[in-house]
Design a protein around this motif. Structure first.
Motif, mmCIF file in Angstrom:
data_model
loop_
_atom_site.group_PDB
_atom_site.id
_atom_site.type_symbol
_atom_site.label_atom_id
_atom_site.label_comp_id
_atom_site.label_asym_id
_atom_site.label_seq_id
_atom_site.Cartn_x
_atom_site.Cartn_y
_atom_site.Cartn_z
ATOM 1 N N THR A 150 0.835 -1.210 0.000
ATOM 2 C CA THR A 150 0.000 0.000 0.000
ATOM 3 C C THR A 150 0.863 1.251 0.000
ATOM 4 O O THR A 150 0.577 2.224 -0.711
ATOM 5 C CB THR A 150 -0.938 0.025 1.227
ATOM 6 N N ALA A 151 1.933 1.228 0.789
ATOM 7 C CA ALA A 151 2.824 2.389 0.865
ATOM 8 C C ALA A 151 3.498 2.653 -0.478
ATOM 9 O O ALA A 151 3.609 3.819 -0.913
ATOM 10 C CB ALA A 151 3.879 2.161 1.945
ATOM 11 N N ILE A 152 3.948 1.604 -1.141
ATOM 12 C CA ILE A 152 4.588 1.783 -2.451
ATOM 13 C C ILE A 152 3.604 2.402 -3.437
ATOM 14 O O ILE A 152 3.924 3.362 -4.151
ATOM 15 C CB ILE A 152 5.102 0.430 -2.993
ATOM 16 N N ILE A 153 2.385 1.868 -3.471
ATOM 17 C CA ILE A 153 1.364 2.362 -4.405
ATOM 18 C C ILE A 153 1.033 3.821 -4.117
ATOM 19 O O ILE A 153 0.933 4.656 -5.035
ATOM 20 C CB ILE A 153 0.099 1.491 -4.325
ATOM 21 N N ILE A 154 0.869 4.160 -2.829
ATOM 22 C CA ILE A 154 0.543 5.544 -2.454
ATOM 23 C C ILE A 154 1.641 6.503 -2.910
ATOM 24 O O ILE A 154 1.365 7.566 -3.489
ATOM 25 C CB ILE A 154 0.325 5.655 -0.928
ATOM 26 N N PRO A 167 -0.937 3.862 5.282
ATOM 27 C CA PRO A 167 -0.958 2.399 5.400
ATOM 28 C C PRO A 167 -0.994 1.908 6.847
ATOM 29 O O PRO A 167 -1.619 0.889 7.145
ATOM 30 C CB PRO A 167 0.339 1.964 4.714
ATOM 31 N N THR A 168 -0.311 2.635 7.739
ATOM 32 C CA THR A 168 -0.333 2.228 9.152
ATOM 33 C C THR A 168 -1.749 2.348 9.709
ATOM 34 O O THR A 168 -2.227 1.455 10.431
ATOM 35 C CB THR A 168 0.630 3.095 9.978
ATOM 36 N N LEU A 169 -2.426 3.437 9.368
ATOM 37 C CA LEU A 169 -3.811 3.617 9.822
ATOM 38 C C LEU A 169 -4.722 2.539 9.232
ATOM 39 O O LEU A 169 -5.695 2.106 9.869
ATOM 40 C CB LEU A 169 -4.322 5.004 9.432
ATOM 41 N N LEU A 170 -4.426 2.098 8.024
ATOM 42 C CA LEU A 170 -5.265 1.103 7.358
ATOM 43 C C LEU A 170 -5.048 -0.309 7.893
ATOM 44 O O LEU A 170 -6.007 -1.066 8.074
ATOM 45 C CB LEU A 170 -4.999 1.114 5.851
ATOM 46 N N GLY A 205 6.919 -2.006 7.935
ATOM 47 C CA GLY A 205 6.599 -2.384 6.559
ATOM 48 C C GLY A 205 6.142 -1.180 5.748
ATOM 49 O O GLY A 205 6.534 -1.008 4.588
ATOM 50 N N ALA A 206 5.310 -0.337 6.361
ATOM 51 C CA ALA A 206 4.859 0.883 5.686
ATOM 52 C C ALA A 206 6.046 1.799 5.399
ATOM 53 O O ALA A 206 6.127 2.419 4.320
ATOM 54 C CB ALA A 206 3.830 1.611 6.549
ATOM 55 N N ALA A 207 6.985 1.887 6.336
ATOM 56 C CA ALA A 207 8.169 2.732 6.142
ATOM 57 C C ALA A 207 9.062 2.181 5.032
ATOM 58 O O ALA A 207 9.625 2.952 4.237
ATOM 59 C CB ALA A 207 8.955 2.837 7.451
ATOM 60 N N ILE A 208 9.181 0.862 4.949
ATOM 61 C CA ILE A 208 9.978 0.240 3.877
ATOM 62 C C ILE A 208 9.340 0.534 2.521
ATOM 63 O O ILE A 208 10.018 0.928 1.565
ATOM 64 C CB ILE A 208 10.076 -1.284 4.094
ATOM 65 N N GLY A 209 8.019 0.339 2.432
ATOM 66 C CA GLY A 209 7.316 0.625 1.185
ATOM 67 C C GLY A 209 7.426 2.079 0.793
ATOM 68 O O GLY A 209 7.617 2.419 -0.384
ATOM 69 N N SER A 210 7.333 2.958 1.779
ATOM 70 C CA SER A 210 7.452 4.390 1.523
ATOM 71 C C SER A 210 8.857 4.736 1.034
ATOM 72 O O SER A 210 9.020 5.572 0.137
ATOM 73 C CB SER A 210 7.124 5.172 2.801
#
Length: 362
Positions: A32-36, A86-89, A245-250
């Motif tokens: 999700t983070a990558i897509i955002i 993504p963290t909120l989701l 995970g969100a931070a990695i994707g970001s």
């Protein structure tokens, strides 16, 4: 939110049971983070260009950096979107540890935003006065420390911390615990800020650090794995793997635009938030001293600045390095920017592997 909305519906749709597993939600947060970031990146870059929010290159900086003048900055907004949404989701928002790491990330991101705003919009070259920035960091560290000591669901935050490579030894800080927390959060946020000087350097190293801490968070929050590795079991900290995970994707998503030649810089908005989040996770996992190992390159960058300033003041303006932070020293020594970045990434990967090794070599 997805966790809270869909997991309770497991009795109606068995597939929603997947939301029970941290591994599934971590993967979901990463993707999700990558897509955002890939979707919001071009939008934010156009917006930054429209409002002339551009980087001003220091006159005393390397000559090769002059061509970067005018590159959009404040791209940390892309990073923050890729972490927070993504963290909120995907995370359990009732989890104390998730609440605390989000507090640190947003707080320091806001300080960085004000600093970038003053430099880019108000045309104040030095941005926010260093004293005011430091006060904001100290206040955050104090609130974080008090919440951890008095509001944490675990009694483990008693002023002690583990020592890397040693199994049966702990370092007891006692009354110095909260000042120590302030030092960790302030130091880590500023160290990442100092490292953010080359295209892709800081964000790549942050991705490696979050990957490492994500794995440690997962095993620390599981009784079976923590027991096997003989590390302290901290119930609930496994949720930090989702934030990581969100931070990695970001980091991966932002690197798409920040790789050389960069289309956008993260600015203090991103660097302070990322550094503070790393410090917060280290504190919550009681691996504060391990932060020095996993963030070895950040430590090296910060030390190079301290040594350079100290030498300049105490040795009649004599310098140790051609320029500090140390990545500029290697640039002026003839290394192309991309080579410096990749070699520092390699050092960061070695630090990450050494950090994971400490879980077993004790």
């Amino acid at each position: 939110m997805l966790y809270h909305l869909l997991y309770p519906l497991t009795k109606y749709v068995s597939g929603f049971n997947l939301f029970r597993y941290i591994t599934f939600r971590t993967a979901g947060a990463t993707v999700t983070a990558i897509i955002i970031c890939l979707i919001l990146g071009p939008f934010f870059i156009r917006l930054l260009k429209k409002y002339q929010i551009r980087e001003s290159i220091r006159a005393e900086g390397p000559e090769s950096h002059k061509k970067k003048e005018g590159t959009p900055t404040m791209g940390g907004l892309i990073i923050l979107s890729g972490i927070v949404i993504p963290t909120l989701l995907w995370a359990d928002l009732t989890n104390f540890y998730i609440q605390m790491v989000l507090l640190v990330t947003v707080w320091l991101g806001s300080i960085g935003f004000m600093d970038d705003y003053l430099k880019a919009i108000k045309k104040q070259p030095k941005g926010m006065i260093g004293r005011k920035k430091l006060i904001g960091q100290i206040l955050l560290g104090t609130i974080f420390g008090l919440a951890l000591v008095y509001m944490s669901p675990s009694s483990s935050y008693d002023g002690s911390t583990g020592i890397p490579f040693f199994k049966n030894y702990i370092f007891v800080l006692g009354a110095l615990y909260i000042p120590f927390i302030i030092l960790v959060i302030t130091g880590s946020s500023n160290a990442v800020n100092l490292t953010d000087g080359l295209d892709g350097l800081a964000i790549g190293l942050c991705g490696l650090c979050f990957l490492t801490f994500g794995g440690i968070a997962y095993v620390t929050g599981r009784l079976d794995y923590s027991g096997y590795l003989q590390i302290e079991y901290l119930p609930g900290t496994g949720e930090l793997a989702i934030f990581s995970g969100a931070a990695i994707g970001s980091a991966l998503g932002f690197l798409w635009f920040n790789s050389h030649p960069a289309q956008v810089f993260m600015g203090d908005t991103g660097s302070l938030a990322l550094g503070g989040a790393l410090g917060a996770i280290a504190i919550l996992l009681k691996k504060e001293l391990l932060l020095v190992v996993v963030g070895g390159v950040f430590v090296l960058e910060a030390i190079s600045v301290i040594l350079q300033v100290g030498s300049y003041k105490l040795r009649n303006k004599k310098r140790i390095f051609k320029m500090a932070p140390i990545h500029h020293h290697f640039e002026l020594s003839g290394w192309p920017e991309a080579k410096v970045v990749v070699r520092f990434w390699i050092l960061g990967a070695l630090c990450a592997l050494l950090t994971l090794a400490t879980l077993k070599i004790r």
